[in-house]
Design a protein around this motif. Structure first.
Motif, PDB file in Angstrom:
ATOM      1  N   GLU A   6       0.858  -1.186   0.000  1.00 18.86           N
ATOM      2  CA  GLU A   6       0.000   0.000   0.000  1.00 18.86           C
ATOM      3  C   GLU A   6       0.888   1.228   0.000  1.00 18.86           C
ATOM      4  OE1 GLU A   6      -2.712  -0.064   3.221  1.00 18.86           O
ATOM      5  OE2 GLU A   6      -3.614  -2.004   2.691  1.00 18.86           O
ATOM      6  N   ALA A   8       1.221   5.487   0.060  1.00 21.52           N
ATOM      7  CA  ALA A   8       0.587   6.738   0.446  1.00 21.52           C
ATOM      8  C   ALA A   8       1.622   7.846   0.373  1.00 21.52           C
ATOM      9  CB  ALA A   8      -0.017   6.652   1.854  1.00 21.52           C
ATOM     10  N   SER A  10       2.366  12.426   0.612  1.00 15.31           N
ATOM     11  CA  SER A  10       1.903  13.749   1.010  1.00 15.31           C
ATOM     12  C   SER A  10       2.975  14.761   0.648  1.00 15.31           C
ATOM     13  CB  SER A  10       1.619  13.792   2.522  1.00 15.31           C
ATOM     14  OG  SER A  10       1.277  15.098   2.940  1.00 15.31           O
ATOM     15  N   TRP A  27      -3.640   6.003   8.744  1.00 18.28           N
ATOM     16  CA  TRP A  27      -3.259   5.006   7.742  1.00 18.28           C
ATOM     17  C   TRP A  27      -2.386   3.915   8.354  1.00 18.28           C
ATOM     18  CZ3 TRP A  27       1.746   4.488   5.192  1.00 18.28           C
ATOM     19  CH2 TRP A  27       1.737   3.547   4.153  1.00 18.28           C
TER      20      TRP A  27
END
Length: 438
Positions: A6, A8, A10, A27
């Motif tokens: 997974e 992610a 930012s 998360w």
């Protein structure tokens, strides 16, 4: 082995101002992770950010922001997972990293800039907490998934470094300083970090000091390590933090002549290492002076320092050569505050090359790798399922006696159809007229 990945991400500004820190914690909490690995690899290759009015990129400020954003995200993830989670900080030995670890000047700058003293840890080690494991590396090289050859097929192919430097050596991190020229493969660093997260250092670190759990990864020429070799390498690295620990160990199938190999190490290999840049530039403290062979199969490299214009023996590196391998161990003579000999890591790294050179020169025989025999299970073929009508039922064999031949009929006499009839002479006196040649 399998698993799920997974991803992610930012922006740096969103993490530094606290806008996406909560999302990071949510998360991580939903992932149910048992281990946490944090790294800041390749954070300084950002070429698209402009920080001043002239359009010039201020890399120093931008790098500090990226690094602190990584530290803040690591701190949030560490707080969410708690102390029961295994935490590994992967950091480099560069001067900038060491400066941050010791002084935290960049963290102080950003703390004052954003006005939040609690969310800006000085480094990854502080972000993960005091109970985290530390894995250090040298100059990184290698790209996962890259082809083995440089520039495609050639008459003389060139292998990439990550396919040549596949062997790994682990050492306590306190042995390596900023000036030590060590290189580490990204593949080896990633594998070492994963094994540390899986608990490979848990049993050894329970009986050792916290400093022994700070390991340094060095890539060497050779084959990749198996799981058993990884465990043995970690155990050896833990033991080498003591004053008499084993620093190097390799195996040979056999050694034709112990005397020849011992003389080569003492008179050929050692003088070449003594002239290298890392050893020749040692100006202060103890340094390697000479090598001696007190007996067959043993080489001692002596370290001395100058005190009051007198040479004082500090320690020595003892290389034991046998019929089955070669080991190197540290032996401290003057037990002061030093736990290692200055420049010993250079000799240890070059001992791997010495073992390979000894095999090439015929001074030692390469060990035979025993490939485990996999028993072949006989495969029973499955019955063939046919969809045809004839093969699905019972096939009745035809009777050969049916038909005229079966009843005893034979082929008739030679047929005249298509054959030219010739009149046979009725008596021997009748003969066909002879043709005249006139």
């Amino acid at each position: 082995m399998g698993g799920n990945v997974e991803l992610a991400g930012s922006s740096v500004e969103s993490i530094l101002d606290g806008g996406s820190i909560g999302a990071v914690g949510t998360w991580v909490a939903s992932s149910g992770a048992d281990a946490l690995i944090c790294s800041s690899d390749n954070y300084n290759n950002n070429n698209n950010n402009v920080d001043n009015e002239d359009g010039e990129v201020n890399y120093a400020v931008q790098n500090e922001k990226v690094y602190q954003a990584v530290c803040m995200a690591a701190k949030e993830a560490s707080n969410v997972l708690g102390n029961a989670c295994v935490k590994v900080a992967v950091i480099s030995q560069s001067e900038r990293e060491e400066k941050q670890n010791e002084e935290g000047s960049s963290a102080a700058f950003l703390k004052g800039l954003f006005g939040n003293d609690n969310d800006c840890p000085a480094n990854l080690c502080e972000a993960l907490g005091s109970n985290s494991l530390v894995l250090k590396h040298g100059d990184l090289f290698g790209v996962p998934g890259a082809p083995p050859f440089v520039g495609g097929p050639r008459r003389d192919p060139i292998l990439r470094e990550e396919y040549v430097l596949r062997s790994v050596r682990l050492d306590p991190a306190f042995k390596f300083g900023r000036k030590d020229s060590a290189r580490s493969s990204r593949l080896a660093v990633g594998e070492a970090a994963a094994l540390m997260a899986m608990g490979i250092c848990s049993e050894s670190s329970s009986s050792k000091s916290n400093e022994a759990t700070e390991l340094f990864v060095t890539s060497l020429p050779g084959e990749a390590l198996t799981d058993e070799e990884w465990s043995a390498e970690v155990e050896r690295a833990m033991d080498s933090s003591s004053a008499t620990g084993i620093l190097f160990e390799t195996e040979f199938a056999s050694v034709p002549s112990l005397k020849r190999l011992t003389d080569w190490v003492a008179t050929k290999w050692f003088p070449a290492i003594l002239k290298t840049y890392e050893i020749a530039t040692i100006k202060t403290g103890a340094r390697p002076v000479y090598a001696s062979s007190p007996e067959e199969g043993k080489v001692e490299i002596l370290w001395q320092k100058l005190e009051d214009f007198k040479s004082v023996n500090v320690g020595k590196l003892v290389i034991d050569i046998s019929e089955t391998g070669m080991t190197a161990r540290r032996q401290m003579i003057e037990l002061g505050g030093e736990r290692s000999l200055q420049g010993e890591n250079v000799f240890v790294r070059r001992l791997a090359d010495a073992a390979a050179q000894a095999i090439e020169k015929g001074l030692a025989v390469k060990p035979i790798v025993v490939v485990p025999v996999i028993e072949e299970v006989p495969v029973v073929p499955e019955p063939v399922v046919s969809t045809t009508v004839a093969s699905a039922g019972t096939v009745v064999k035809e009777d050969d006696s049916a038909g005229p031949r079966g009843a005893g009929a034979r082929r008739s006499s030679q047929r005249s159809r298509g054959a030219k009839r010739r009149k046979e002479p009725s008596s021997p006196e009748e003969k066909p007229p002879a043709s005249s040649g006139e």
